[in-house]
Design a protein around this motif. Structure first.
Motif, PDB file in Angstrom:
ATOM      1  N   TYR A 257      13.867   4.551   3.343  1.00 33.76           N
ATOM      2  CA  TYR A 257      12.351   4.504   2.676  1.00 33.76           C
ATOM      3  C   TYR A 257      11.616   3.565   3.905  1.00 33.76           C
ATOM      4  N   ASP A 259       7.827   1.547   4.004  1.00 33.84           N
ATOM      5  CA  ASP A 259       6.833   0.786   3.173  1.00 33.84           C
ATOM      6  C   ASP A 259       5.564   1.740   3.169  1.00 33.84           C
ATOM      7  N   LYS A 262       3.426  -2.401   0.654  1.00 31.12           N
ATOM      8  CA  LYS A 262       4.536  -3.168   0.430  1.00 31.12           C
ATOM      9  C   LYS A 262       4.120  -3.867  -0.697  1.00 31.12           C
ATOM     10  N   LYS A 265       4.965  -2.184  -4.056  1.00 35.66           N
ATOM     11  CA  LYS A 265       6.285  -1.479  -4.138  1.00 35.66           C
ATOM     12  C   LYS A 265       6.156   0.069  -3.985  1.00 35.66           C
ATOM     13  N   TYR A 267       7.049   3.055  -1.664  1.00 31.31           N
ATOM     14  CA  TYR A 267       7.698   3.656  -0.732  1.00 31.31           C
ATOM     15  C   TYR A 267       7.690   5.054  -0.486  1.00 31.31           C
TER      16      TYR A 267
END
Length: 271
Positions: A257, A259, A262, A265, A267
């Motif tokens: 994956y 980012d 980031k 979370k 992805y």
């Protein structure tokens, strides 16, 4: 007194073999806290006594299932996640003619309806199908109804505004007595169904998978298993959304994956 490791092990094995409820790879410390809380609520002295009771009393076993699963949720929980979703994910979703979204571990449904509202405001909802799943049928029954206590609406309104909501939040529900009923239009593109992340496999290919604040209760072995399930269920360049305390780092899918946001979370699966 904290539950004894052997008694907890025997309880969990008993639940699995008697009813098929599989908590064998849940994080031990969290599991013990929940068993301890359940013992207090049910006024049962020991884990051994609890085990004897649940193996002969299905109603008690189902109450324990509710106690061991995590059903904490709220509409627009962690509003910065929705802000990032609008900014980073929605532009990508506009390129697809039809969208399949899997909300895994949806609990009582508030976060599913939050996503439905966001997609409606972004003009995408009419070409979406949201599959909202949970292992627990009792919480799914609440999710399907879309009826929540009116006392929560003040907090939900604040979260909606922080999440970048574009309208007046009260447009999305009707107040009735001490509850609110969410607009039926928010359910039109949602399919609620039972799915156990521990024991069930993939059931479709998705553009987006959201599973927030569920994996933190699994041990590393089970987290790896579920990450494999998500990876194999996402289309190329599909989006994965996890909770703030969760990550794909230290799993074998870490390099699979990129980012997208980031801190939130979010992805994107590589080709």
């Amino acid at each position: 007194m904290k539950p004894d490791d052997l008694d907890v092990h025997l309880l969990i094995e008993g639940l699995y073999h008697r009813y098929g409820y599989d908590f064998r790879n849940y994080a031990s410390a969290s599991l013990k806290r929940r068993i301890q809380s359940f013992l207090k609520t049910e006024e049962i002295a020991t884990v051994a006594e609890l085990r004897a009771q649940v193996l002969t009393d299905r109603a008690c076993a189902e109450r324990l299932l509710l106690g061991l699963t995590v059903n904490t949720t709220a509409m627009f929980r962690d509003p910065s996640f929705y802000v990032a979703f609008r900014q980073q994910v929605v532009p990508l979703l506009r390129t697809y003619p039809f969208l399949r979204i899997w909300h895994a571990g949806c609990s009582t449904g508030q976060e599913v309806y939050s996503m439905a509202i966001l997609l409606q405001e972004e003009g995408l909802y009419h070409r979406c199908r949201i599959y909202a799943t949970d292992a627990n049928d009792r919480v799914l029954q609440i999710a399907r109804q879309g009826i929540y206590p009116s006392k929560q609406m003040q907090d939900y309104t604040q979260l909606y505004l922080k999440a970048g909501g574009l309208r007046t939040f009260s447009e999305y529900y009707t107040a009735k007595y001490n509850n609110v009923i969410l607009r039926p239009a928010l359910r039109e593109r949602v399919v609620f169904g039972e799915h156990n992340l521990v024991t069930d496999g993939s059931f479709n290919e998705f553009n987006v998978i959201i599973c927030r604040n569920v994996l933190i209760y699994f041990n590393q072995t089970l987290q790896n298993q579920v990450h494999g399930l998500f990876y194999n269920s996402l289309c190329k360049f599909g989006i994965l959304g996890l909770g703030k305390q969760e990550t794909i780092r230290f799993t074998k899918y870490e390099t699979a994956y990129d980012d997208l946001a980031k801190a939130e979370k979010l992805y994107r699966r590589r080709n």
